[in-house]
Design a protein around this motif. Sequence first.
Motif, PDB file in Angstrom:
ATOM      1  N   ALA A 153       9.947   6.581  -6.680  1.00 15.90           N
ATOM      2  CA  ALA A 153       8.538   6.979  -6.653  1.00 15.90           C
ATOM      3  C   ALA A 153       8.151   7.557  -5.307  1.00 15.90           C
ATOM      4  CB  ALA A 153       7.673   5.763  -6.949  1.00 15.90           C
ATOM      5  N   GLY A 156       0.806  -1.213   0.000  1.00 12.62           N
ATOM      6  CA  GLY A 156       0.000   0.000   0.000  1.00 12.62           C
ATOM      7  C   GLY A 156       0.837   1.260   0.000  1.00 12.62           C
ATOM      8  N   GLU A 185      -5.272   1.041   5.236  1.00  7.51           N
ATOM      9  CA  GLU A 185      -4.883   1.520   3.909  1.00  7.51           C
ATOM     10  C   GLU A 185      -5.904   1.176   2.825  1.00  7.51           C
ATOM     11  OE1 GLU A 185      -0.018   1.825   4.107  1.00  7.51           O
ATOM     12  OE2 GLU A 185      -0.876   0.048   3.217  1.00  7.51           O
ATOM     13  N   ASN A 235       4.452   3.494  -1.846  1.00  7.33           N
ATOM     14  CA  ASN A 235       4.828   4.147  -3.115  1.00  7.33           C
ATOM     15  C   ASN A 235       4.829   3.159  -4.282  1.00  7.33           C
ATOM     16  OD1 ASN A 235       5.706   6.696  -1.786  1.00  7.33           O
ATOM     17  ND2 ASN A 235       7.272   5.362  -0.907  1.00  7.33           N
ATOM     18  N   ALA A 236       5.569   2.053  -4.094  1.00  7.30           N
ATOM     19  CA  ALA A 236       5.752   1.102  -5.192  1.00  7.30           C
ATOM     20  C   ALA A 236       4.419   0.481  -5.610  1.00  7.30           C
ATOM     21  CB  ALA A 236       6.727   0.002  -4.756  1.00  7.30           C
TER      22      ALA A 236
HETATM   23  P1  NAD Z   1       6.968   2.236   1.346  1.00  2.74           P
HETATM   24  O1  NAD Z   1       7.811   2.866   2.400  1.00  2.74           O
HETATM   25  O2  NAD Z   1       6.048   3.127   0.579  1.00  2.74           O
HETATM   26  O3  NAD Z   1       6.141   1.060   1.996  1.00  2.74           O
HETATM   27  C1  NAD Z   1       5.274   1.374   2.965  1.00  2.74           C
HETATM   28  C2  NAD Z   1       4.141   0.385   2.895  1.00  2.74           C
HETATM   29  O4  NAD Z   1       4.556  -0.857   3.456  1.00  2.74           O
HETATM   30  C3  NAD Z   1       2.973   0.837   3.695  1.00  2.74           C
HETATM   31  O5  NAD Z   1       2.165   1.702   2.933  1.00  2.74           O
HETATM   32  C4  NAD Z   1       2.312  -0.478   4.005  1.00  2.74           C
HETATM   33  O6  NAD Z   1       1.510  -0.923   2.928  1.00  2.74           O
HETATM   34  C5  NAD Z   1       3.474  -1.423   4.144  1.00  2.74           C
HETATM   35  N1  NAD Z   1       3.817  -1.549   5.561  1.00  2.74           N
HETATM   36  C6  NAD Z   1       4.421  -0.652   6.351  1.00  2.74           C
HETATM   37  N2  NAD Z   1       4.564  -1.108   7.600  1.00  2.74           N
HETATM   38  C7  NAD Z   1       4.020  -2.344   7.604  1.00  2.74           C
HETATM   39  C8  NAD Z   1       3.852  -3.328   8.580  1.00  2.74           C
HETATM   40  N3  NAD Z   1       4.278  -3.172   9.834  1.00  2.74           N
HETATM   41  N4  NAD Z   1       3.264  -4.470   8.209  1.00  2.74           N
HETATM   42  C9  NAD Z   1       2.838  -4.669   6.947  1.00  2.74           C
HETATM   43  N5  NAD Z   1       2.969  -3.759   5.971  1.00  2.74           N
HETATM   44  C10 NAD Z   1       3.546  -2.621   6.303  1.00  2.74           C
HETATM   45  O7  NAD Z   1       7.910   1.422   0.390  1.00  2.74           O
HETATM   46  P2  NAD Z   1       8.103   1.695  -1.150  1.00  2.74           P
HETATM   47  O8  NAD Z   1       8.675   3.049  -1.341  1.00  2.74           O
HETATM   48  O9  NAD Z   1       6.851   1.314  -1.838  1.00  2.74           O
HETATM   49  O10 NAD Z   1       9.247   0.658  -1.481  1.00  2.74           O
HETATM   50  C11 NAD Z   1       9.010  -0.734  -1.649  1.00  2.74           C
HETATM   51  C12 NAD Z   1      10.365  -1.387  -1.776  1.00  2.74           C
HETATM   52  O11 NAD Z   1      11.072  -0.799  -2.872  1.00  2.74           O
HETATM   53  C13 NAD Z   1      11.264  -1.189  -0.556  1.00  2.74           C
HETATM   54  O12 NAD Z   1      12.001  -2.354  -0.360  1.00  2.74           O
HETATM   55  C14 NAD Z   1      12.172  -0.046  -0.944  1.00  2.74           C
HETATM   56  O13 NAD Z   1      13.404  -0.115  -0.280  1.00  2.74           O
HETATM   57  C15 NAD Z   1      12.324  -0.294  -2.439  1.00  2.74           C
HETATM   58  N6  NAD Z   1      12.654   0.932  -3.187  1.00  2.74           N
HETATM   59  C16 NAD Z   1      11.825   2.010  -3.161  1.00  2.74           C
HETATM   60  C17 NAD Z   1      12.136   3.131  -3.920  1.00  2.74           C
HETATM   61  C18 NAD Z   1      11.230   4.337  -3.996  1.00  2.74           C
HETATM   62  O14 NAD Z   1      11.557   5.275  -4.713  1.00  2.74           O
HETATM   63  N7  NAD Z   1      10.094   4.365  -3.329  1.00  2.74           N
HETATM   64  C19 NAD Z   1      13.290   3.136  -4.696  1.00  2.74           C
HETATM   65  C20 NAD Z   1      14.117   2.007  -4.704  1.00  2.74           C
HETATM   66  C21 NAD Z   1      13.769   0.903  -3.955  1.00  2.74           C
END
Ligand code: NAD
Length: 404
Positions: A149, A10, A38, A12-13
Amino acid sequence: NPVRVLICGGGNAAHVMAGLAATRQGVEVRVLTIFADEADKWTEAMKLRGFNVIIKGHRGQPDIDLQANPFTVSKYPEEVVPGCDLVVFAVPAYGHAQYLNAMKPFLKPGSLLVALPGSSGFEFEVNDVLKDVAKSISVMTFDTLPWAARLKEYGHSVEVLGIKKVIHGALHGNCETVFPHDRNAVETLQYLVGEVPVLDVSGHILGITLLSPNAYVHPTMMYAEWANWDGQPVSRAPLLYHGVTDSSIKEMTQVHEEVEGLAKRIMELRPNVDLSKVKGLFPYILEIYEDHILDKSNLKTAFLSNTAYEGLRFPMVATEDGKLSPDFNNRYLSEDIPYGLVVIRGIAEIVGVDTPHIDKVLLWSQEKLGKEFLIDGHIAGKHVPESRSPQAYGMTTLDEILWM
Ligand code: NAD
């Protein structure tokens, strides 16, 4: 029949993946987000205002605003998992097990699980949680997320700040029965994400566990910056990649060479196992960030002149006197150690490859985290079960690691 795609997560990705997939014809998109409220928030926002993915323009180009077709978001696996052909995990690694457990009773035989990105040991966790069900599904995992993102408005809009040129993946299993028509599994995923990044999928799935760059780049950067820190709070967070020095580049290269050596040793022992994706750090960084690197002379200039790294600083926490101290609980250690370096070190131990530089970084990192993974030269510390190392799942042989 439409391809049924489930996006897990839920953040960014998950927003980008769901939004892009929901702009394509012949695709039914569903989202499973089991965290907090979410699913309700997302559903409500989308009902009121629709869903947009905004691709930020670079070098004077205008932004591109993509409007997604409506899709279902739920927190109940029984509503969205049944019948899905392809499941994309777009959550941080610590969330993978929760989603696997939630969906296990509803997975369709022959379906494909994609981790975008996987982080080291994703395939071990799938096997451990799904047990017999794992035999009937396929797994594809990638080294990194295709995009940089950032959520703009929860459940309504997300911004894509940058897109990688290529990302690396590998596929385990045979999912042809689910993708029998004009697109195979990789082509289907490529269709969902769009033309870039190119999804370069080949080799053994262990190659991605070893290749995942966060596993060694983040902890080694933290080590190089803070191992000799005098403990005095600082007034500004140091630059991350734009602050690399000869010494931090040397540390990273030494650690990376051990990972490459490990991949080479496994290929010597099992010549039919292709881990050739694990190559030098410099060519790897050049390939991914080709368009962003202004000075391609060497690894150091490639970091220092990479425009995608602009403004990134070390994670810090505020101190009482208004200054800053390094944040040792940030994901650069809290995720990239248990779902990264510990996994690689655990594999090295089983293969019988010495890793003195990895050990040095790991011992320092685990101390900062207050955890014990490596103890007396073995992945046998009391927090090993919190990691995705082979030892956490009781694996002791190379064949088990290779799922043979
Ligand atoms: P994010 O920080 O947006 O993820 C947060 C989400 O994780 C929450 O919205 C929720 O759905 C879930 N979450 C949070 N705490 C939780 C919990 N305790 N239990 C269950 N679910 C929970 O992450 P993102 O930015 O979507 O990134 C996803 C992956 O991609 C990560 O491994 C990140 O390191 C990697 N990444 C992200 C980016 C970027 O630009 N966003 C870039 C490179 C790599």
